[in-house]
Design a protein around this motif. Structure first.
Motif, PDB file in Angstrom:
ATOM      1  N   UNK A  78       0.830  -1.200  -0.082  1.00  0.00           N
ATOM      2  CA  UNK A  78       0.147   0.116   0.066  1.00  0.00           C
ATOM      3  C   UNK A  78       0.728   1.182  -0.039  1.00  0.00           C
ATOM      4  N   UNK A  79       0.840   2.053  -0.992  1.00  0.00           N
ATOM      5  CA  UNK A  79       1.557   3.237  -1.223  1.00  0.00           C
ATOM      6  C   UNK A  79       0.562   4.510  -0.905  1.00  0.00           C
ATOM      7  N   UNK A  80       1.093   5.116   0.254  1.00  0.00           N
ATOM      8  CA  UNK A  80       0.519   6.415   0.668  1.00  0.00           C
ATOM      9  C   UNK A  80      -0.873   6.021   0.803  1.00  0.00           C
ATOM     10  N   UNK A  81      -1.481   4.878   1.235  1.00  0.00           N
ATOM     11  CA  UNK A  81      -2.954   4.784   1.615  1.00  0.00           C
ATOM     12  C   UNK A  81      -3.492   3.770   0.409  1.00  0.00           C
ATOM     13  N   UNK A  82      -2.913   3.809  -0.654  1.00  0.00           N
ATOM     14  CA  UNK A  82      -3.764   3.204  -1.774  1.00  0.00           C
ATOM     15  C   UNK A  82      -3.179   2.022  -2.113  1.00  0.00           C
ATOM     16  N   UNK A 142       0.250  -3.885 -21.187  1.00  0.00           N
ATOM     17  CA  UNK A 142      -0.338  -2.529 -20.588  1.00  0.00           C
ATOM     18  C   UNK A 142      -1.149  -2.799 -19.306  1.00  0.00           C
ATOM     19  N   UNK A 143      -1.062  -2.464 -18.059  1.00  0.00           N
ATOM     20  CA  UNK A 143      -1.940  -2.818 -16.835  1.00  0.00           C
ATOM     21  C   UNK A 143      -2.536  -1.318 -16.865  1.00  0.00           C
ATOM     22  N   UNK A 144      -3.878  -1.287 -16.572  1.00  0.00           N
ATOM     23  CA  UNK A 144      -4.388  -0.207 -15.896  1.00  0.00           C
ATOM     24  C   UNK A 144      -5.309  -0.833 -14.683  1.00  0.00           C
ATOM     25  N   UNK A 145      -5.246   0.144 -13.777  1.00  0.00           N
ATOM     26  CA  UNK A 145      -5.827  -0.472 -12.447  1.00  0.00           C
ATOM     27  C   UNK A 145      -6.449   0.811 -11.730  1.00  0.00           C
ATOM     28  N   UNK A 146      -7.846   0.739 -11.360  1.00  0.00           N
ATOM     29  CA  UNK A 146      -8.388   1.768 -10.677  1.00  0.00           C
ATOM     30  C   UNK A 146      -8.757   1.167  -9.341  1.00  0.00           C
ATOM     31  N   UNK A 147      -9.025   2.202  -8.399  1.00  0.00           N
ATOM     32  CA  UNK A 147      -9.696   1.866  -7.190  1.00  0.00           C
ATOM     33  C   UNK A 147     -10.241   2.898  -6.447  1.00  0.00           C
ATOM     34  N   UNK A 175     -14.982  15.577  14.970  1.00  0.00           N
ATOM     35  CA  UNK A 175     -14.242  14.108  14.821  1.00  0.00           C
ATOM     36  C   UNK A 175     -14.783  13.336  13.521  1.00  0.00           C
ATOM     37  N   UNK A 176     -15.601  13.990  12.855  1.00  0.00           N
ATOM     38  CA  UNK A 176     -16.363  13.099  11.840  1.00  0.00           C
ATOM     39  C   UNK A 176     -15.898  13.472  10.393  1.00  0.00           C
ATOM     40  N   UNK A 177     -15.344  12.670   9.821  1.00  0.00           N
ATOM     41  CA  UNK A 177     -15.181  13.132   8.253  1.00  0.00           C
ATOM     42  C   UNK A 177     -15.178  12.174   7.331  1.00  0.00           C
ATOM     43  N   UNK A 178     -15.480  12.495   6.218  1.00  0.00           N
ATOM     44  CA  UNK A 178     -15.613  11.697   5.051  1.00  0.00           C
ATOM     45  C   UNK A 178     -14.436  12.089   4.051  1.00  0.00           C
ATOM     46  N   UNK A 179     -13.897  10.974   3.675  1.00  0.00           N
ATOM     47  CA  UNK A 179     -13.007  10.963   2.637  1.00  0.00           C
ATOM     48  C   UNK A 179     -12.804   9.989   1.396  1.00  0.00           C
ATOM     49  N   UNK A 180     -12.610  10.298   0.527  1.00  0.00           N
ATOM     50  CA  UNK A 180     -12.684   9.495  -0.868  1.00  0.00           C
ATOM     51  C   UNK A 180     -11.274   9.466  -1.363  1.00  0.00           C
ATOM     52  N   UNK A 181     -10.677   8.359  -1.850  1.00  0.00           N
ATOM     53  CA  UNK A 181      -9.692   7.954  -2.322  1.00  0.00           C
ATOM     54  C   UNK A 181      -9.601   7.423  -3.681  1.00  0.00           C
ATOM     55  N   UNK A 203     -14.207  -0.343  -4.272  1.00  0.00           N
ATOM     56  CA  UNK A 203     -14.209  -1.175  -5.678  1.00  0.00           C
ATOM     57  C   UNK A 203     -12.810  -0.977  -6.375  1.00  0.00           C
ATOM     58  N   UNK A 204     -12.351  -2.142  -6.849  1.00  0.00           N
ATOM     59  CA  UNK A 204     -11.254  -1.929  -7.669  1.00  0.00           C
ATOM     60  C   UNK A 204     -11.264  -2.698  -9.043  1.00  0.00           C
ATOM     61  N   UNK A 205     -10.399  -2.651  -9.843  1.00  0.00           N
ATOM     62  CA  UNK A 205     -10.528  -3.344 -11.062  1.00  0.00           C
ATOM     63  C   UNK A 205      -9.176  -3.279 -11.816  1.00  0.00           C
ATOM     64  N   UNK A 206      -8.706  -4.298 -12.325  1.00  0.00           N
ATOM     65  CA  UNK A 206      -7.706  -4.280 -12.865  1.00  0.00           C
ATOM     66  C   UNK A 206      -7.695  -4.988 -14.227  1.00  0.00           C
ATOM     67  N   UNK A 207      -7.013  -4.354 -15.368  1.00  0.00           N
ATOM     68  CA  UNK A 207      -7.157  -5.170 -16.735  1.00  0.00           C
ATOM     69  C   UNK A 207      -5.625  -5.074 -17.027  1.00  0.00           C
ATOM     70  N   UNK A 208      -5.262  -6.153 -17.728  1.00  0.00           N
ATOM     71  CA  UNK A 208      -4.077  -6.393 -18.287  1.00  0.00           C
ATOM     72  C   UNK A 208      -3.980  -6.959 -19.583  1.00  0.00           C
ATOM     73  N   UNK A 209      -3.285  -6.283 -20.511  1.00  0.00           N
ATOM     74  CA  UNK A 209      -3.016  -7.398 -21.702  1.00  0.00           C
ATOM     75  C   UNK A 209      -1.829  -7.294 -22.271  1.00  0.00           C
ATOM     76  N   UNK A 210      -1.211  -8.281 -22.973  1.00  0.00           N
ATOM     77  CA  UNK A 210      -0.014  -8.244 -23.355  1.00  0.00           C
ATOM     78  C   UNK A 210       0.087  -8.903 -24.857  1.00  0.00           C
ATOM     79  N   UNK A 211       0.901  -8.613 -25.783  1.00  0.00           N
ATOM     80  CA  UNK A 211       1.273  -9.286 -26.901  1.00  0.00           C
ATOM     81  C   UNK A 211       2.682  -8.977 -27.181  1.00  0.00           C
TER      82      UNK A 211
END
Lengths: 633, 1013
Positions: free
Chosen positions: B172-176, B470-475, B429-435, B500-508
């Motif tokens: 996990x790099x800087x929280x993600x 190519x690898x693309x990844x979102x979270x 003390x209550x907060x909402x955060x989106x990464x 939620x996260x998803x990773x897509x990879x393709x290679x040739x």
């Protein structure tokens, strides 16, 4: 968001693909491709020849599987070291593919002819298995001859008659009925091929029922046919099917000369019914490197085993008074040369008995490399001539070494004191080439196997890629064998048709053997017809031993021999001992070796890998194993 | 007493002392405490770190302290201005630990968490942090998978638990969650690494954290900090640690003479020749790194920008790795309620020569081969017995290849996090955060081998290949966080997460033969005159997704009693429909015993904390599409012109493939004693993993080779000990500290499928660790008078001098064995070490410091393919290439370890694989560093706040290693699975790290400079 959790593969096939028409086609191609992993593989090849009269272990084959399969006492064949295991490992996955294709094919609407291809391959694999291991399982986990997609961690072996009568015969009968006369693809399976295997299966099963030397079978079972026939009935069937195939050859037939049958330029000729194909035009589809084969998987590298290390031969750039030696025969991707592994060697009997006639019968010259010719310019050595035996000069293309047909009247000087062949070859007065007489052929130095040799068209005048596996097809079945099957059945009492007695049939083969077009030994065209001479040597009464000898002349080094000797139960009688010289340079003393062929060796061990993956007790594993190979007995 | 003392001192005249307290970077430390020793009188520093304090007399002692820093005491004397440097104290009580979705004071942590500061990581200059962390953390094993430049290590937190699924920890790099590799993170950018080891700590990351979590925090600016520039750089020379132990000419000639097969010398070989091919090929390597960073802050924001360059040139010609990286991080408060920020790391790397055949060539050419022509020129081709013509490899020849050879991978990765945080008004003390994590990685590889290059046949056609992936990844993570302390004693911290996260990879990949000009290399395969191939098995695609819900509550009462409870639900795309979701709880409690009233009378104990945790985690790390089964392909040709691809079923579908999950108990004790001078942690854990994802090898007769299934159960239990001691604390200018860690993990397969206890095909045995070797046990060599040779090893080939293996069968009444050696005699041999760990020590005197870092391992098995049969370098028959230098049996040398040359066996001695097994124990010094920190008084004039120069030697020596003793080599593994062996290892060995013929391990000498201004 749940679409994130759905899966759609886009670069692989899943087993569902078999339920499409293209998937069925792919399954069929897979069946052809599986042949490569068995035929042309040198280790399986070892199991078919070493230990028979055709081959013993060669100098580099000592200590390991080659010496073990020789059964000359060096070590025992075990479940862990058996080179016959290759067959087991590659056939069952293919049988399952065939089961799947046969099951799915009609649902997706493919033709009966295509289904018949799958039936042929399933029968072919079971026939190979039953000859090699005895009874094998027909149920892979989903029911008898059903496509298995379940987890089966156990296995139950069927008996030999069950395998023949429930799988091999029904499949081949349907294959004969539905296969086309001409193959769907180059090298595709045909009606004629199915007839050959049906005839051969009947013949083999007939021998099994007869069991003349009381060889045990496993799993134990009575020698009675579930279909109620006797051995004689099956011999007759074998004869009938084989002769029908001969009379209805389709596009197949005998090639005019034995040389043309095996020369690389004439691969995939009309005599060839089945082969494991290879190509130099595509590395991917060849299934094997085009430049360096490491000897495994789909490599066609069997011929390396019977190739001696001719590359050690030396000539001199200067007079032998003060020699500057050079390797005059370099490793080349040529049919008579190729890559030397020296793992197997032909015993003296091959030259003295099997190929006693080297003059008329073209098959000796069409089987072996007996003359090794200088090719040094292709390796960048610029000398236009070299000094060889007797300080005589040789030019490129001249013989550096000749394996003599007979022991000469004059004594050969093998001393290597002045002219150092570097391989222990000798010198005859007046000859520029080194020579070796047949009684000095050894485990280290012996004629190479020309017929299976490397052939490529991309050498571009150089040495080419001698270290690549062979890109020629490895031949599995020939039209000529129909004559042998029919003849053998006739010898075993089958009623014959007019003009198709055992003698007649064998002479068709022998007449062709007398026809010459080329001399490998002299490396010149030789258009001569010695058919009459060869036929004249045929004995009036053909017996099994003659059939076997003739089969060896026709099919020497092609991987038939162990199966022929086991089928006819003649293994010990014909190959119980052999003679050959030793492994070291200059070994010229013939040594006679007696083999220790046990009755249990007529079946090969079930591979350890099969047993290791079975989830049963050690006792049950031993029970699954053939007698003689059990780990705890 | 205090009162009396204060009264007395009050009688004296008053002095005013002023000064500035600065941190290790030279920046002013606001809020530091300055106290007159023995009194309650004192002050705190202002925003710039300045202070002013009245003292009673010159003998007063001032005590300077700040959370996280060592206390400094100074006698006032006649000074009125006293500036003080405070240095961070790694054993600080109030250290903040990153625990994932928040931080926690170390004192309050209830799970098994280890923390390593960036400085410690940088003590070992390396391309990636896995090398720097080796031996630093108890329970975290770093296994070297390759000695090639830039190669990352295999990380195992508390052993392996899965047989098929990944055992790699989550980064996990800087929280993600990080989508790149270890190599994509510049070690210089790291502020700290926190490692979550037990399930109660990792539960928040759910299935992805099942194998432990490495939380990497990178440098940030500080609010209100003025711009500060740092530079870190080093340069070093790499030399071969030890050459591969190959025979010299004389030894090889002797072996050839002794070999029964009597291979003869070729035309290029002669007894008396002694060519050292390793000398001809290997060269000195180089390693260098330069990093520049700017950090700063404003009233409402902070920033960091950094750029780095790293390059390593191996001792193998044309093999090197370069990396360029940039990093930026900004966050800004928009108003009192909203904060936004982003964090971006990008790098571009170039790897050259990873597939170079140089090492193999250096080892396999025979030493009696003469590479020179009579006129002194170099031969191009030499003949070798049985293997024929070979390319003559020399360093110069590799270097002169120029356009004729390239093997390059260029990769670009960009890892970005954007976040926004909203404090909820009116709810303290209550907060909402989106990464939002957006990651992208592209890799382009290309290779070209010109005509005849590396081949004994000069006409060998050129080949080229190019590949892309190519690898693309979102979270996306949505978090609601609530942190508040009630009535000073009730600390509550709660987090709710949906992600939620998803990773897509393709290679040739495309390959081509016969490129008409060397200049084209792989840049235009369309120009190939030969076949262009797109091999379907080299094209890849996969996509996976994970959806999660998580809640965590942490509560502490009076800093004495702590509890943390987590619940998480994961849904994975990789598992079969109906089996995709799994939920699991985790809970842990802690008790700060030292804070109890009854402990106040016990002196010398500064901290004593007991922790107990229980948690479940799960693992879904099978590759995508495993539930669907697989057809393997077999390309085939029908004649020379018709190509077709065949299929067969190689893997069965499994419609019920579900989660593998682990239940872990963790018990920990943290302590600090003797005025914080000695601190340590002891942990004990038991982890049971069930429904293990397993590739079940099926008997061939099933028609299918394997199926992936949930079967079996594994267990890991272990003990971990870490100790840190400050032996001298600035005593007469001397400081000396020592760190030590030791851990032992016991891995065991508890059960396999359906009551099976032995799976010999897969090498899995109930009651044994996952990593075992199932082979014969080498018990020496057969000697002349040993009984039973002919029974145990029947056959005329068996003779004295062959390898003797253990017989497990029965004996007849007369004492003779009842049977020969068979497969039933194979033994289960554990690879598992007894214990391992590391140590480090640092001695400092004034500005000079010396530090040493070492690692050790005891027991377990090491497999060397160099000595075993798969390397083809120890076949002892001299048939082709060189042989490893070994002491082999002859009738005159019967107490050798290695068998008689040319004995029983084929290309290799019978049971030759057993020659590769060694005791894996070793103790090794990884680095020794000598550094000097320049005096600040000197630097101030130059505007420099901090300057350090150092020199380091890496890998100086190895002790107590049987493998090192035998070979002189580095005993660390250098190959993964079946790499770097002449023939592929059995499938079962491919999961085990080995020593093979990889790039030689090196000993490096570096000099470095750290600057801050």
């Amino acid at each position: 968001c749940n679409s994130i959790l759905d899966e759609q593969p886009r670069s692989i096939y899943t087993p569902d693909y078999f339920k499409t028409e293209k998937g069925v086609h792919g399954g069929l191609t897979g069946m052809y491709a599986h042949l490569r992993y068995i035929f042309g593989n040198a280790y399986f090849y070892n199991s078919t020849l070493t230990g028979t009269d055709e081959a013993t272990w060669g100098a580099s084959g000592s200590g390991g599987g080659f010496q073990i399969f020789d059964l000359s006492g060096a070590g025992l064949i075990t479940a862990s070291n058996s080179d016959a295991s290759n067959l087991w490992f590659n056939t069952f996955p293919n049988i399952n593919t065939a089961n799947g294709v046969i099951e799915n094919a009609s649902a997706v609407g493919v033709s009966d002819a295509l289904i018949a291809e799958a039936r042929f391959f399933r029968a072919f694999d079971y026939f190979m298995l039953v000859q090699t291991f005895g009874g094998v399982p027909l149920d892979l986990g989903a029911g008898e001859l059903k496509f298995n997609t379940s987890v089966a961690r156990n296995s139950v072996r069927n008996t030999v008659p069950e395998v023949y009568t429930r799988a091999i015969f029904p499949d081949l009968l349907q294959a004969v009925a539905n296969l086309p006369e001409t193959g769907r693809v180059t090298g595709g399976v045909t009606k004629t091929l199915a007839r050959l295997y049906l005839a051969k299966a009947y013949l083999t099963y007939a021998w099994w029922l007869e069991n003349p030397n009381n060889i045990p079978t496993y799993p134990e079972t009575d020698r009675t046919d579930p279909d109620g026939h006797n051995a004689q009935w099956y011999f007759q069937q074998a004869y009938d099917i084989a002769t029908t195939a001969i009379d209805n050859p389709g596009p197949f037939g005998l090639v005019a000369t034995y040389y043309d049958l095996h020369v690389g330029t004439n691969d995939r000729n009309k005599e060839l019914l089945l082969y494991a194909d290879h190509t130099q035009t595509s590395e991917l589809y060849n299934g094997s490197s085009l430049s360096f084969g490491s000897g495994g998987d789909a490599d066609n590298f069997a011929v390396w085993m019977l190739t001696w290390n001719y590359t050690a031969l030396q000539s001199s750039k200067t007079s032998w008074a003060s020699p500057q030696t050079v390797n005059s025969v370099q490793r080349e991707a040529a049919q008579g040369l190729g890559r030397p592994w020296v793992r197997m060697a032909p015993p003296h009997g091959v030259f003295e008995n099997t190929f006693a006639d080297k003059e008329n019968d073209a098959r000796y010259d069409g089987t072996f490399s007996t003359s090794y010719r200088g090719n040094w310019p292709k390796a960048g050595v610029t000398n236009s001539f070299l000094y060889n035996a007797n300080d005589l000069t040789v030019e490129p293309g001249d013989a550096i070494l000749t394996f003599l047909d007979e022991v000469p009247a004059d004594a050969i000087d093998y001393s290597n004191s002045v002219y150092k062949s570097n391989v222990g070859a000798g010198v005859l007065p007046g000859r520029a080439d080194y020579v070796i007489a047949p009684n000095a052929f050894s485990r280290l130095v012996y004629p190479g196997l020309w017929k299976l040799g490397t052939y490529r068209t991309d050498n571009a005048g150089g040495l080419g890629q001698p270290n690549a596996a062979n890109t020629r097809p490895f031949n599995i079945a020939k039209f000529s064998e129909l004559y042998f099957v029919a003849a053998e059945a006739a010898v075993k009492g089958a009623a014959t048709l007019p003009g198709k007695s055992a003698y007649d049939l064998i002479n068709v083969i022998r007449a062709r053997a007398g026809k010459w077009r080329w001399s490998n030994k002299e490396n010149v065209e030789k258009i001569e017809d010695h058919s009459a001479d060869v036929v004249a040597e045929t004995p009036a009464t053909i017996d099994i031993n003659y059939i076997l000898a003739e089969r060896s002349r026709e099919y020497y080094g092609e991987g038939y021999r162990w199966y022929d000797l086991v089928r006819t139960q003649k293994w010990e009688e014909i190959a119980g001992s052999y003679t050959i010289c030793g492994t070291a340079v200059g070994d010229r003393t013939p040594v006679t070796v007696t083999r220790q062929i046990q009755i249990t060796n007529y079946l090969r061990p079930v591979p350890q890998g099969q047993l290791d993956n079975m989830n049963v007790s050690i006792a049950e594993k031993d029970d699954y194993q053939n007698p003689g190979y059990r780990v705890n007995e | 007493i205090v009162l009396t003392f204060a009264t007395i001192t009050a009688a004296f005249a008053q002095l005013v002392v002023t000064g500035k307290v600065v941190d290790e970077t030279g920046a002013g430390l606001p809020g530091a405490s300055v106290l007159i020793k023995g009194t309650l009188t004192g002050t705190t520093t202002d925003a710039d770190g300045r202070y002013s304090l009245e003292v009673s007399n010159s003998s007063s002692v001032l005590v300077y302290s700040f959370i996280g820093y060592s206390v400094v005491e100074i006698t006032v004397g006649d000074r009125t201005v006293i500036d003080v440097d405070l240095v961070p104290n790694i054993q600080s009580l109030n250290e903040v630990i990153v625990v994932g979705y928040g931080t926690q004071r170390q004192e309050a942590v209830t799970g098994a968490v280890a923390s390593v500061k960036g400085d410690v990581i940088r003590e070992i200059p390396a391309s990636n942090i896995s090398q720097a962390l080796q031996g630093r953390v108890a329970g975290v094993e770093m296994g070297q998978t390759s000695t090639k430049p830039g190669a990352p290590m295999q990380i195992r937190v508390r052993g392996s638990r899965s047989l098929l699924a990944s055992n790699d920890p989550l980064i996990v790099l800087d929280g993600i969650p990080f989508a790149g590799s270890m190599n994509d993170i510049d070690p210089n950018s790291i502020k700290s690494v926190d490692i979550l080891k037990d399930a109660s700590a990792t539960a928040i990351y759910g299935s992805r954290g099942a194998n432990g979590v490495l939380l990497i925090t990178t440098h940030q600016g500080q609010k209100g900090q003025k711009a500060q520039i740092t530079y870190n750089g080093y340069y070093g020379v790499e030399t071969i640690f030890a050459k591969y132990p190959m025979m010299n000419g004389q030894e090889f000639s002797a072996l050839r003479a002794a070999s029964a097969q009597k291979f003869t010398n070729t035309i290029d070989e002669a007894d008396g020749t002694d060519t050292d091919w390793q000398d001809l090929i290997f060269e000195k390597g180089m390693i260098t790194s330069h990093d520049l960073g700017v950090a700063g802050g404003t009233e409402k924001g902070r920033y960091y920008f950094g750029a780095g360059y790293f390059r390593e040139e191996a001792v193998v010609p044309l093999q090197n790795f370069s990396r360029y990286s940039i990093r930026a991080s900004i966050d800004q408060e928009i108003n009192n309620y909203i904060k936004i920020g982003f964090n971006s790391t990008s790098n571009f790397s170039i790897t050259n020569g990873n597939n170079s055949p140089a090492v193999g060539m250096a080892l396999s050419r025979t030493p009696i081969t003469n590479p020179y022509n009579p006129d002194g020129s170099m031969k191009e081709i030499v003949q070798e017995a049985t293997s024929g013509a070979q390319w003559v490899p020399t360093n110069k020849r590799f270097r002169d290849l120029n356009d004729k050879y390239i093997d390059q991978t260029r990769a670009y990765g960009s890892y970005n996090t954007i976040f926004s945080e909203v404090k909820i008004p009116r709810v303290d003390g209550l907060k909402y955060r989106m990464n939002l994590g957006l990651n992208f990685r592209q890799s382009n590889s290309g290779s070209y081998t010109g005509q005849g290059v590396f081949s004994g046949v000069p006409t060998t056609v050129s080949t080229a290949a190019t590949g892309n992936s190519l690898t693309t990844n979102w979270a996306v993570e949505n978090l609601i966080m609530y942190d508040r302390t009630f009535a000073d004693k009730h600390e509550v911290s709660a987090v709710l997460l949906y992600s939620a996260q998803q990773e897509k990879f393709n290679s040739s990949r495309v390959t081509a033969r016969d490129i008409p000009s060397d200049a084209f290399q792989f840049y235009n395969l369309g120009r190939a005159d030969g076949v262009i191939t797109v091999n379907p098995s080299e094209q890849g695609y996969n996509q996976w997704g994970l959806v999660s819900y998580m809640g965590r509550v942490m509560y502490a009462y009076d800093e004495r009693y702590m509890i943390s409870a987590t619940f998480r639900t994961d849904g994975s795309s990789r598992l079969a429909p109906g089996h995709k979701w799994h939920s699991y709880p985790a809970i842990s409690v802690g008790w700060n015993i030292a804070k109890e009233q009854f402990m106040s009378t016990v002196g010398q104990i500064n901290q004593l904390k007991l922790r107990v945790g229980y948690g479940e985690t799960s693992n879904q790390s099978v590759n995508p599409y495993q539930t669907l089964g697989l057809l393997s392909t077999r390309p085939y040709n029908f004649g020379d012109a018709t190509y077709s691809t065949g299929f067969y079923v190689s893997q069965l579908p499994n419609p019920s493939l579900g989660w593998e999950y682990s239940k872990t108990f963790n018990y920990g004790l943290d302590f600090r004693v003797f005025n914080n001078r000695l601190s340590g942690t002891i942990e004990y854990y038991v982890q049971n993993t069930k429904n293990v994802l397993l590739p079940v090898g099926l008997p061939t007769t099933s028609g299918v080779s394997s199926i992936i299934a949930n079967m079996g159960e594994t267990q890991n239990k272990g003990i971990e000990l870490s100790l840190n001691g400050l032996i001298l604390d600035d005593q007469d200018g001397w400081t000396w500290d020592i760190g030590f860690n030791l851990y032992a993990n016991r891995n065991e397969l508890v059960s396999l499928a359906s009551g099976q206890t032995r799976d010999e095909g897969n090498w899995w045995f109930v009651g044994h660790p996952i990593d075992v070797i199932f082979d014969y046990e080498n018990i020496g060599l057969w000697q002349q008078d040993d009984p039973h040779l002919s029974i145990l090893e029947p056959g005329t080939a068996s003779k004295p001098g062959m390898i003797k293996v253990k017989y497990t069968g029965t004996y007849n009444a007369d004492g003779t064995p009842t049977r020969a050696i068979t497969a039933a005699d194979r033994q289960i041999m554990s690879m598992q070490s007894n214990f391992q760990g590391g140590f480090n020590t640092r001695v400092a005197y004034k500005g000079i410091d010396l530090s040493i870092v070492g690692i050790f391992k005891s027991g377990g098995l090491l497999n060397s393919t160099l000595y075993g049969s798969s390397g083809y370098l120890n076949n002892l028959n001299s048939r082709a290439g060189n042989n490893v230098r070994v002491d082999y049996w002859t009738p005159e040398n019967t107490d050798a370890r290695y068998p008689a040359p040319g004995g029983v066996g084929g290309d290799n001695p019978k049971y030759g694989s057993t020659l590769g097994y060694f005791d894996a124990s070793y103790l090794k010094i990884r680095t020794i560093t000598l550094g000097y920190n320049f005096k600040r008084s000197l630097l101030d004039k130059m505007g420099i706040t901090n300057m350090r120069v150092y020199t380091t030697v890496q890998n100086p020596f190895v002790m107590f290693s049987p493998y090192h003793k035998e070979s002189g080599m580095d005993p660390e593994t250098n190959s993964y699975g079946n790499e770097n062996a002449a023939v592929p290892l059995s499938q079962n060995l491919r999961r085990i790290l080995t020593i093979g013929t990889n790039t030689p391990s090196t000993r490096n000498y570096l000099i470095g400079l750290n600057l801050t201004f």
